[in-house]
Design an enzyme around this catalytic site. Structure first.
Site, short mmCIF file in Angstrom:
data_model
loop_
_atom_site.label_atom_id
_atom_site.label_comp_id
_atom_site.label_asym_id
_atom_site.label_seq_id
_atom_site.Cartn_x
_atom_site.Cartn_y
_atom_site.Cartn_z
N TRP A 136 51.60 47.66 69.67
CA TRP A 136 52.17 48.84 69.03
C TRP A 136 52.18 49.99 70.04
O TRP A 136 51.18 50.20 70.74
CB TRP A 136 51.32 49.18 67.80
CG TRP A 136 51.83 50.33 67.03
CD1 TRP A 136 53.09 50.53 66.59
CD2 TRP A 136 51.06 51.46 66.59
NE1 TRP A 136 53.16 51.72 65.91
CE2 TRP A 136 51.95 52.29 65.89
CE3 TRP A 136 49.73 51.82 66.72
CZ2 TRP A 136 51.53 53.49 65.32
CZ3 TRP A 136 49.31 53.00 66.14
CH2 TRP A 136 50.20 53.82 65.45
N ASP A 217 42.28 46.65 64.65
CA ASP A 217 43.23 47.61 64.08
C ASP A 217 43.92 46.90 62.92
O ASP A 217 44.70 45.96 63.13
CB ASP A 217 44.24 48.01 65.16
CG ASP A 217 45.28 48.98 64.62
OD1 ASP A 217 45.12 49.48 63.50
OD2 ASP A 217 46.26 49.25 65.35
N ALA A 219 46.27 47.68 59.88
CA ALA A 219 47.11 48.73 59.29
C ALA A 219 47.99 48.20 58.15
O ALA A 219 48.70 48.99 57.53
CB ALA A 219 47.97 49.37 60.37
N LYS A 252 50.37 52.13 54.67
CA LYS A 252 51.43 51.16 54.36
C LYS A 252 51.16 50.51 53.00
O LYS A 252 52.06 50.39 52.18
CB LYS A 252 51.52 50.05 55.40
CG LYS A 252 51.07 50.39 56.76
CD LYS A 252 52.13 51.11 57.55
CE LYS A 252 51.53 51.51 58.89
NZ LYS A 252 52.43 52.21 59.74
C1 LIG Z 1 49.37 48.37 64.49
C2 LIG Z 1 49.26 49.75 63.90
N1 LIG Z 1 48.08 50.37 63.91
C3 LIG Z 1 47.90 51.59 63.39
C4 LIG Z 1 48.98 52.28 62.84
C5 LIG Z 1 48.70 53.66 62.30
O1 LIG Z 1 49.03 53.85 61.01
P1 LIG Z 1 48.91 55.30 60.33
O2 LIG Z 1 50.30 55.67 59.93
O3 LIG Z 1 47.99 55.12 59.17
O4 LIG Z 1 48.34 56.25 61.34
C6 LIG Z 1 50.24 51.69 62.85
C7 LIG Z 1 51.40 52.42 62.34
O5 LIG Z 1 52.53 52.01 62.32
C8 LIG Z 1 50.38 50.38 63.35
O6 LIG Z 1 51.54 49.72 63.33
#
Ligand SMILES: Cc1ncc(COP(=O)(O)O)c(C=O)c1O
Length: 398
Positions: A136, A217, A219, A252
């Site tokens: 990401w 991570d 999400a 999400k």
């Molecule tokens: C892999 C990953 N980690 C973390 C996040 C962070 O999400 P947030 O919108 O809660 O900050 C995202 C957001 O798209 C993501 O795709």
């Protein structure tokens, strides 16, 4: 650094930077006036009509909050403690009662990532962070901002459309004790290619055996196979490792993107040491944002504190998950070269397209995806899916 009149002139020394590629893509799609444009770049869930709805359970919780909230007084650096407590069994599963694991409310998963890496930098500035490629786009800058060294390895073979698991394991095997391994909990963004159960078992064994610190991570919990299934790899790491860090997002799975709802979880080998680590986390959070925003976490808290709303949220989450699976199947069935998309999970996959093909899709078909070919499975309404598939196949055929 003052001008002729004595006024400050610091900011004029800044040079121009390139905008974040994803933000640039969103701006480009917004500026396109063609009525049938398709934006599969931005990572938000869209329903069959192409909308990103507010979940029923969240609407009901917000109504209750509006009716019942008596004060907007400060909550403190740990944010909404009841929200974190209610999230515990969802994130930690069978480890929910483990007193060595402490959590706190953060501004989104991004906030949790920043906090977690800054904590590592405070504990061990020389730690290297192993990160699979591609990942990401925010991961590298967030780790860089904590001044930690990044060590990259190939995670995904775009041509063969498989995980480069041998390469990954080789890198974990060769890592130094005390290095950090960033792992995607589920629904790997950007590739959609998740580790399977056997691969998780190998990763967990090696991470524990080599004395590496896993940083998970997660999400998209619940948007892959199910709430518990999506955290299975994380739970196995918690079985095997004394130290684990988890950045979790509710943005999400509760559809709360702009409300910024996340949490950070720290496990050490001892409850007292975890409290010390949490004190550091609170100190770092104080420097960064002082306190997290309340509203989204309060809505999640109300949902999780109420059995009926929780049940309704789970139904809606299941509907989102089913829609992802359905659209994946439809794309996969259209052409054998897209069949792999049916085997993957989550909102994203990567198309076998080169950058010039991606750009041509923008100019000729008003279809916007990342330069890498990463696209949001649910970026389009149902009625646009056939046109999207036809344009992609046309592009692959050249
Ligand atoms: C892999 C990953 N980690 C973390 C996040 C962070 O999400 P947030 O919108 O809660 O900050 C995202 C957001 O798209 C993501 O795709």
């Amino acid at each position: 650094m003052t001008g002729p009149g004595g006024s400050a002139q610091l900011l004029e020394k800044l040079s121009a930077i390139e905008s974040d590629s994803l933000l640039g893509l969103i701006a480009m799609a917004d500026a396109d006036t063609r009525p049938d444009k398709i934006d599969v770049g931005v990572g938000v869930y869209r329903d069959g009509a192409g909308r990103t709805p507010i979940l029923r359970a969240i609407k009901a919780a917000e109504q209750r909050l509006w009716d019942e909230q008596q004060t907007k007084a400060y909550l403190g650096g740990a944010g909404d403690r009841r929200y974190t407590e209610l999230l515990r069994p969802i994130v930690l599963g069978r480890h929910a009662e483990d007193e060595r694991i402490l959590g706190l409310h953060t501004p989104g998963g991004c906030g949790a990532l920043s906090l977690g890496f800054k904590l590592i930098a405070a504990a061990r500035p020389q730690a290297r962070v192993l990160v699979g490629t591609p990942t990401w786009p925010n991961h590298i800058p967030v780790i860089g901002a904590a001044r930690l060294e990044v060590s990259r390895y190939g995670y995904y073979d775009r041509d063969q459309r498989v995980i480069r698991f041998d390469e990954m394991m080789q890198r974990l095997d060769g890592a130094r004790r005390g290095d950090v391994v960033l792992l995607h909990g589920c629904c790997h963004n950007p590739t959609g290619a998740d580790l399977d159960d056997d691969q998780w078992a190998d990763v967990v064994r090696t991470v524990a055996h080599r004395g590496l610190l896993p940083f998970v991570d997660i999400a998209y919990q619940g948007l892959g196979r199910g709430l518990d299934e999506d955290a299975r790899g994380l739970h196995r790491l918690l079985d095997a490792c004394d130290e684990v860090i988890v950045a979790h997002s509710c943005d999400k799975n509760f559809g709360l993107y702009r409300d910024r709802v996340g949490s950070l979880w720290i496990k050490t080998g001892d409850p007292g040491q975890s409290r010390i680590a949490m004190d550091h986390v609170l100190q770092i959070a104080r420097e960064m944002w002082s306190m997290p925003p309340d509203h989204g976490a309060a809505a999640v808290r109300i949902v999780l504190d109420d059995q009926t709303l929780t049940a309704d949220w789970k139904v809606e989450l299941g509907e989102m998950r089913d829609r992802i699976a359905r659209v994946r199947k439809q794309i996969a069935a259209a052409d054998p070269r897209l069949a792999y998309i049916g085997e993957q999970y989550g909102m994203f996959s990567m198309l076998p397209l080169e950058i010039d093909q991606v750009r041509k899709l923008r100019t000729d078909h008003a279809i916007y995806m990342a330069d890498s070919g990463r696209f949001n499975i649910l970026g389009m309404a149902d009625h646009a899916l056939d046109r999207f598939i036809a344009a992609v196949i046309g592009s692959i055929d050249g």
